[in-house]
Motif scaffolding. Structure first.
Motif, PDB file in Angstrom:
ATOM      1  N   LYS A  75       3.892 -18.174 -85.137  1.00 22.56           N
ATOM      2  CA  LYS A  75       3.869 -19.254 -86.137  1.00 22.56           C
ATOM      3  C   LYS A  75       2.493 -19.881 -86.249  1.00 22.56           C
ATOM      4  O   LYS A  75       2.021 -20.181 -87.347  1.00 22.56           O
ATOM      5  CB  LYS A  75       4.898 -20.322 -85.774  1.00 22.56           C
ATOM      6  N   GLU A  76       1.809 -20.081 -85.100  1.00 24.23           N
ATOM      7  CA  GLU A  76       0.503 -20.735 -85.185  1.00 24.23           C
ATOM      8  C   GLU A  76      -0.496 -19.869 -85.943  1.00 24.23           C
ATOM      9  O   GLU A  76      -1.369 -20.402 -86.640  1.00 24.23           O
ATOM     10  CB  GLU A  76      -0.041 -21.074 -83.799  1.00 24.23           C
ATOM     11  N   TYR A  77      -0.373 -18.543 -85.824  1.00 25.06           N
ATOM     12  CA  TYR A  77      -1.270 -17.701 -86.611  1.00 25.06           C
ATOM     13  C   TYR A  77      -1.043 -17.928 -88.102  1.00 25.06           C
ATOM     14  O   TYR A  77      -1.996 -18.039 -88.877  1.00 25.06           O
ATOM     15  CB  TYR A  77      -1.100 -16.224 -86.272  1.00 25.06           C
ATOM     16  N   LEU A  78       0.213 -18.016 -88.518  1.00 27.19           N
ATOM     17  CA  LEU A  78       0.515 -18.303 -89.921  1.00 27.19           C
ATOM     18  C   LEU A  78      -0.053 -19.655 -90.331  1.00 27.19           C
ATOM     19  O   LEU A  78      -0.622 -19.802 -91.415  1.00 27.19           O
ATOM     20  CB  LEU A  78       2.025 -18.289 -90.161  1.00 27.19           C
ATOM     21  N   ASP A  79       0.083 -20.647 -89.447  1.00 25.61           N
ATOM     22  CA  ASP A  79      -0.428 -21.986 -89.751  1.00 25.61           C
ATOM     23  C   ASP A  79      -1.947 -21.966 -89.910  1.00 25.61           C
ATOM     24  O   ASP A  79      -2.495 -22.597 -90.827  1.00 25.61           O
ATOM     25  CB  ASP A  79      -0.030 -22.969 -88.651  1.00 25.61           C
ATOM     26  N   GLN A  80      -2.619 -21.238 -89.016  1.00 23.94           N
ATOM     27  CA  GLN A  80      -4.076 -21.163 -89.112  1.00 23.94           C
ATOM     28  C   GLN A  80      -4.521 -20.488 -90.403  1.00 23.94           C
ATOM     29  O   GLN A  80      -5.523 -20.876 -91.009  1.00 23.94           O
ATOM     30  CB  GLN A  80      -4.641 -20.401 -87.907  1.00 23.94           C
ATOM     31  N   GLN A  81      -3.756 -19.482 -90.837  1.00 24.66           N
ATOM     32  CA  GLN A  81      -4.089 -18.757 -92.068  1.00 24.66           C
ATOM     33  C   GLN A  81      -3.552 -19.451 -93.320  1.00 24.66           C
ATOM     34  O   GLN A  81      -3.797 -18.993 -94.430  1.00 24.66           O
ATOM     35  CB  GLN A  81      -3.514 -17.335 -91.993  1.00 24.66           C
ATOM     36  N   LYS A  82      -2.782 -20.539 -93.104  1.00 26.01           N
ATOM     37  CA  LYS A  82      -2.156 -21.285 -94.213  1.00 26.01           C
ATOM     38  C   LYS A  82      -1.194 -20.391 -95.011  1.00 26.01           C
ATOM     39  O   LYS A  82      -1.121 -20.465 -96.239  1.00 26.01           O
ATOM     40  CB  LYS A  82      -3.214 -21.919 -95.121  1.00 26.01           C
ATOM     41  N   PHE A  83      -0.450 -19.551 -94.286  1.00 28.45           N
ATOM     42  CA  PHE A  83       0.592 -18.728 -94.885  1.00 28.45           C
ATOM     43  C   PHE A  83       1.917 -19.474 -94.802  1.00 28.45           C
ATOM     44  O   PHE A  83       2.303 -19.940 -93.733  1.00 28.45           O
ATOM     45  CB  PHE A  83       0.742 -17.389 -94.149  1.00 28.45           C
ATOM     46  N   ASP A  84       2.603 -19.557 -95.916  1.00 33.53           N
ATOM     47  CA  ASP A  84       3.923 -20.182 -95.924  1.00 33.53           C
ATOM     48  C   ASP A  84       4.969 -19.203 -95.395  1.00 33.53           C
ATOM     49  O   ASP A  84       5.679 -19.481 -94.423  1.00 33.53           O
ATOM     50  CB  ASP A  84       4.287 -20.635 -97.339  1.00 33.53           C
ATOM     51  N   LYS A  85       5.067 -18.026 -96.034  1.00 36.14           N
ATOM     52  CA  LYS A  85       6.014 -16.990 -95.619  1.00 36.14           C
ATOM     53  C   LYS A  85       5.309 -15.644 -95.611  1.00 36.14           C
ATOM     54  O   LYS A  85       4.455 -15.376 -96.465  1.00 36.14           O
ATOM     55  CB  LYS A  85       7.222 -16.925 -96.567  1.00 36.14           C
ATOM     56  N   VAL A  86       5.683 -14.794 -94.661  1.00 37.59           N
ATOM     57  CA  VAL A  86       5.090 -13.462 -94.569  1.00 37.59           C
ATOM     58  C   VAL A  86       6.185 -12.463 -94.214  1.00 37.59           C
ATOM     59  O   VAL A  86       7.276 -12.826 -93.755  1.00 37.59           O
ATOM     60  CB  VAL A  86       3.994 -13.386 -93.484  1.00 37.59           C
ATOM     61  N   SER A  87       5.881 -11.199 -94.404  1.00 35.88           N
ATOM     62  CA  SER A  87       6.683 -10.133 -93.820  1.00 35.88           C
ATOM     63  C   SER A  87       6.058  -9.770 -92.476  1.00 35.88           C
ATOM     64  O   SER A  87       4.835  -9.841 -92.312  1.00 35.88           O
ATOM     65  CB  SER A  87       6.723  -8.914 -94.741  1.00 35.88           C
ATOM     66  N   VAL A  88       6.890  -9.406 -91.520  1.00 38.01           N
ATOM     67  CA  VAL A  88       6.420  -9.117 -90.164  1.00 38.01           C
ATOM     68  C   VAL A  88       6.926  -7.745 -89.741  1.00 38.01           C
ATOM     69  O   VAL A  88       8.109  -7.433 -89.907  1.00 38.01           O
ATOM     70  CB  VAL A  88       6.896 -10.176 -89.150  1.00 38.01           C
ATOM     71  N   ILE A  89       6.008  -6.927 -89.201  1.00 38.12           N
ATOM     72  CA  ILE A  89       6.344  -5.614 -88.654  1.00 38.12           C
ATOM     73  C   ILE A  89       5.978  -5.623 -87.177  1.00 38.12           C
ATOM     74  O   ILE A  89       4.865  -6.005 -86.814  1.00 38.12           O
ATOM     75  CB  ILE A  89       5.571  -4.488 -89.362  1.00 38.12           C
ATOM     76  N   GLY A  90       6.901  -5.220 -86.325  1.00 42.31           N
ATOM     77  CA  GLY A  90       6.611  -5.202 -84.892  1.00 42.31           C
ATOM     78  C   GLY A  90       7.153  -3.963 -84.225  1.00 42.31           C
ATOM     79  O   GLY A  90       8.279  -3.537 -84.499  1.00 42.31           O
ATOM     80  N   HIS A  91       6.338  -3.366 -83.350  1.00 49.30           N
ATOM     81  CA  HIS A  91       6.748  -2.187 -82.593  1.00 49.30           C
ATOM     82  C   HIS A  91       6.881  -2.536 -81.127  1.00 49.30           C
ATOM     83  O   HIS A  91       5.991  -3.173 -80.550  1.00 49.30           O
ATOM     84  CB  HIS A  91       5.720  -1.060 -82.759  1.00 49.30           C
ATOM     85  N   SER A  92       8.001  -2.164 -80.511  1.00 49.63           N
ATOM     86  CA  SER A  92       8.187  -2.306 -79.072  1.00 49.63           C
ATOM     87  C   SER A  92       8.013  -3.768 -78.640  1.00 49.63           C
ATOM     88  O   SER A  92       8.724  -4.639 -79.139  1.00 49.63           O
ATOM     89  CB  SER A  92       7.229  -1.367 -78.341  1.00 49.63           C
ATOM     90  N   LEU A  93       7.073  -4.066 -77.749  1.00 50.61           N
ATOM     91  CA  LEU A  93       6.857  -5.447 -77.334  1.00 50.61           C
ATOM     92  C   LEU A  93       6.499  -6.319 -78.530  1.00 50.61           C
ATOM     93  O   LEU A  93       6.955  -7.464 -78.642  1.00 50.61           O
ATOM     94  CB  LEU A  93       5.750  -5.511 -76.270  1.00 50.61           C
ATOM     95  N   GLY A  94       5.689  -5.785 -79.447  1.00 52.82           N
ATOM     96  CA  GLY A  94       5.367  -6.528 -80.664  1.00 52.82           C
ATOM     97  C   GLY A  94       6.605  -6.808 -81.493  1.00 52.82           C
ATOM     98  O   GLY A  94       6.706  -7.849 -82.155  1.00 52.82           O
ATOM     99  N   GLY A  95       7.571  -5.888 -81.456  1.00 51.48           N
ATOM    100  CA  GLY A  95       8.828  -6.110 -82.153  1.00 51.48           C
ATOM    101  C   GLY A  95       9.617  -7.255 -81.553  1.00 51.48           C
ATOM    102  O   GLY A  95      10.329  -7.978 -82.262  1.00 51.48           O
ATOM    103  N   ALA A  96       9.514  -7.437 -80.240  1.00 49.20           N
ATOM    104  CA  ALA A  96      10.194  -8.554 -79.587  1.00 49.20           C
ATOM    105  C   ALA A  96       9.624  -9.882 -80.078  1.00 49.20           C
ATOM    106  O   ALA A  96      10.374 -10.832 -80.364  1.00 49.20           O
ATOM    107  CB  ALA A  96      10.054  -8.440 -78.074  1.00 49.20           C
ATOM    108  N   LEU A  97       8.294  -9.967 -80.202  1.00 45.94           N
ATOM    109  CA  LEU A  97       7.688 -11.191 -80.719  1.00 45.94           C
ATOM    110  C   LEU A  97       8.060 -11.411 -82.185  1.00 45.94           C
ATOM    111  O   LEU A  97       8.334 -12.541 -82.600  1.00 45.94           O
ATOM    112  CB  LEU A  97       6.167 -11.151 -80.561  1.00 45.94           C
TER     113      LEU A  97
END
Length: 285
Positions: A75-97
């Motif tokens: 979430k903080e990365y989105l806040d820093q980039q001033k993104f309201d909503k995004v699509s997220v792709i995650g693999h393995s451990l990244g998928g858990a986040l």
């Protein structure tokens, strides 16, 4: 009111259009998703983010890491980039986040793509990852939960992979183990030899404590789950995967789309037809 910036992120970006966040597997930089970013380049701007404490992104500064801490990091990365909503792709451990973020902050997620993550629990004795040393992981997890980073500093040399092989040798060995045809994307992802650190161990044990199927059952955003069947790769894991996927299908309702990939864990490097399917999912209204 000012917003405190808690974390530094290392990110590689590609493409133009709607923002997509890619979160990689443990041991890899964000550019593990380079083939995905290239395919999505017309229509999507993919942010390939190094995981916290892995690669060049700052680790999560918490005594214990739970799903909420993982979600707040995204979430903080989105806040820093001033993104309201995004699509997220995650693999393995990244998928858990990615899944943790979608569950805790669903209003910030357009679409969620999980690459071989969420449909089955991580093994309590992770022999595939640590061999015979895996039998010590449950006890080490308890010690890490009780004592935090001081014990992790003692464990770091044990977990560290002192692999002096060059990237070409690592790629060759990797492709042989996972029965994947070598390509430029795999070579790129192996250029940086990312070892264990205290922050990485803290994140790993946080992941170890998660109940992934339970977390997946709570998702409320449109989700595309591309899972490895392990067909022709590992008979025991094939049967285990089939059992867990059928169980998830019985106990979860849409918005989850299940997409089998007849390969091992690295589904996005194994099935060329997966990328157009993912893009179509992201484009659908």
């Amino acid at each position: 009111m000012s917003t405190e910036i808690m974390y530094d992120y290392y990110v590689e970006k590609m493409g133009e259009g709607d923002p997509v966040i890619f979160l990689p597997a443990a041991g890899y930089p964000g550019n593990e998703g380079l083939n995905i970013a290239e395919y999505l380049a017309e229509g999507f701007e993919t942010h390939m983010v190094d995981l916290p404490g892995i690669g060049k992104s700052m680790g999560i500064q918490a005594h214990q890491i739970h799903s909420l801490e993982m979600a707040k990091w995204v979430k903080e990365y989105l806040d820093q980039q001033k993104f309201d909503k995004v699509s997220v792709i995650g693999h393995s451990l990244g998928g858990a986040l990615a899944l943790a973020f979608a569950v805790h902050f669903p209003a910030r997620v357009k679409k969620l793509v999980l690459l071989d993550q969420g449909h089955k629990p991580f093994p309590r004795i992770p022999r595939r990852e640590f061999g015979m040393f895996a039998y010590a992981v449950p006890l080490l997890n308890i010690a890490a939960a009780l004592f935090g980073k001081p014990i992790l500093r003692l464990l770091e040399p044990i977990f560290s992979d002192n692999d002096d092989a060059d990237s070409n040798e690592r790629v060759k060995r990797f492709c042989e183990i996972f029965a994947i045809e070598e390509n430029k994307y795999i070579r790129k992802a192996h250029e940086r030899n990312i070892g264990f650190s205290v922050d990485m161990l803290n994140l790993y044990f946080g992941f170890y404590r998660l109940q992934m199927p339970k977390l997946l059952s709570q998702v409320k955003v449109p989700t595309y789950l591309a899972y490895a069947t392990f067909k022709g790769v590992d008979k025991q894991e094939y049967e285990n995967t089939l059992e867990h996927v059928e169980k998830m299908k019985r106990h979860t309702q849409p918005p989850i789309t299940y997409r089998p990939v007849d390969s091992g864990h690295y589904v996005h490097w194994s099935d060329p037809a997966l990328l157009p399917d993912m893009k179509l999912f992201l484009e659908q209204q």
